[in-house]
Design a protein around this motif. Structure first.
Motif, PDB file in Angstrom:
ATOM      1  N   LEU A  56      35.983  40.009  45.442  1.00 52.37           N
ATOM      2  CA  LEU A  56      36.860  38.866  45.252  1.00 52.37           C
ATOM      3  C   LEU A  56      38.289  39.191  45.668  1.00 52.37           C
ATOM      4  CD1 LEU A  56      35.549  37.687  41.779  1.00 52.37           C
ATOM      5  CD2 LEU A  56      34.918  36.833  44.048  1.00 52.37           C
ATOM      6  N   SER A  57      39.022  38.176  46.115  1.00 49.32           N
ATOM      7  CA  SER A  57      40.404  38.378  46.557  1.00 49.32           C
ATOM      8  C   SER A  57      41.302  38.812  45.399  1.00 49.32           C
ATOM      9  CB  SER A  57      40.954  37.122  47.230  1.00 49.32           C
ATOM     10  OG  SER A  57      40.829  36.007  46.379  1.00 49.32           O
ATOM     11  N   ASP A  58      40.997  38.384  44.187  1.00 44.77           N
ATOM     12  CA  ASP A  58      41.679  38.857  42.986  1.00 44.77           C
ATOM     13  C   ASP A  58      40.606  39.457  42.088  1.00 44.77           C
ATOM     14  OD1 ASP A  58      42.893  39.281  40.532  1.00 44.77           O
ATOM     15  OD2 ASP A  58      43.942  37.356  40.513  1.00 44.77           O
ATOM     16  N   PRO A  59      40.521  40.771  42.010  1.00 47.42           N
ATOM     17  CA  PRO A  59      39.401  41.399  41.313  1.00 47.42           C
ATOM     18  C   PRO A  59      39.312  41.096  39.816  1.00 47.42           C
ATOM     19  CG  PRO A  59      41.019  43.036  41.970  1.00 47.42           C
ATOM     20  CD  PRO A  59      41.461  41.735  42.569  1.00 47.42           C
ATOM     21  N   VAL A  60      40.362  40.559  39.211  1.00 50.50           N
ATOM     22  CA  VAL A  60      40.292  40.218  37.787  1.00 50.50           C
ATOM     23  C   VAL A  60      40.182  38.710  37.546  1.00 50.50           C
ATOM     24  CG1 VAL A  60      41.413  42.342  37.002  1.00 50.50           C
ATOM     25  CG2 VAL A  60      42.808  40.324  37.526  1.00 50.50           C
ATOM     26  N   ASP A  61      40.015  37.942  38.609  1.00 53.15           N
ATOM     27  CA  ASP A  61      39.829  36.491  38.492  1.00 53.15           C
ATOM     28  C   ASP A  61      38.468  36.124  39.088  1.00 53.15           C
ATOM     29  OD1 ASP A  61      39.784  33.734  38.586  1.00 53.15           O
ATOM     30  OD2 ASP A  61      41.656  33.535  39.728  1.00 53.15           O
TER      31      ASP A  61
END
Length: 123
Positions: A56-61
């Motif tokens: 994912l482009s934001d690993p925590v989202d």
């Protein structure tokens, strides 16, 4: 049964679209090889998983857009520390795809935890 105190190996590969099929092939071969590991004693393989999914482009989202890359995660849990060197000894001795695995790994981003200790485990 909780695995707290057991030894584990966790490896994560982030690969581009052109390397996914080779990863699938390598891990199918690896899973077959892993069936030859000891299942009892200090070197025992207790648990083995391969997971795969989109980076994912934001690993925590979890709602962020995928990057187009794929993440493979390997998780192996051993009875104790002796399982890790035994794993590598068997891989060198018995796994024909070890050279292909090493070459594939060199082409991709890899994060590795060797000889980790499970510090939290629920069941």
């Amino acid at each position: 049964m909780p695995e707290t105190g057991r030894t584990n190996i966790v490896v994560m590969w982030t690969v581009g679209p052109d390397d996914v099929a080779e990863g699938d092939r390598i891990f199918a071969s690896h899973a077959e090889f892993m069936t030859g590991h000891p299942r009892k004693g200090e070197e025992a393989l207790l648990s083995y998983q391969i997971s795969k999914g989109p980076e994912l482009s934001d690993p925590v989202d979890p709602n962020s857009a995928p990057t187009g890359n794929t993440i493979f995660v390997l998780d192996e849990i051993y009875q104790g520390p002796a399982g890790v060197p035994e794993h590598w000894r068997l891989a060198v001795q018995d796994w024909a795809d070890l050279p292909a695995f090493m070459e594939w790994s060199k082409r991709n981003k890899v994060s590795t935890l060797h000889d980790g200790v499970v510090v939290q485990s629920l069941w």
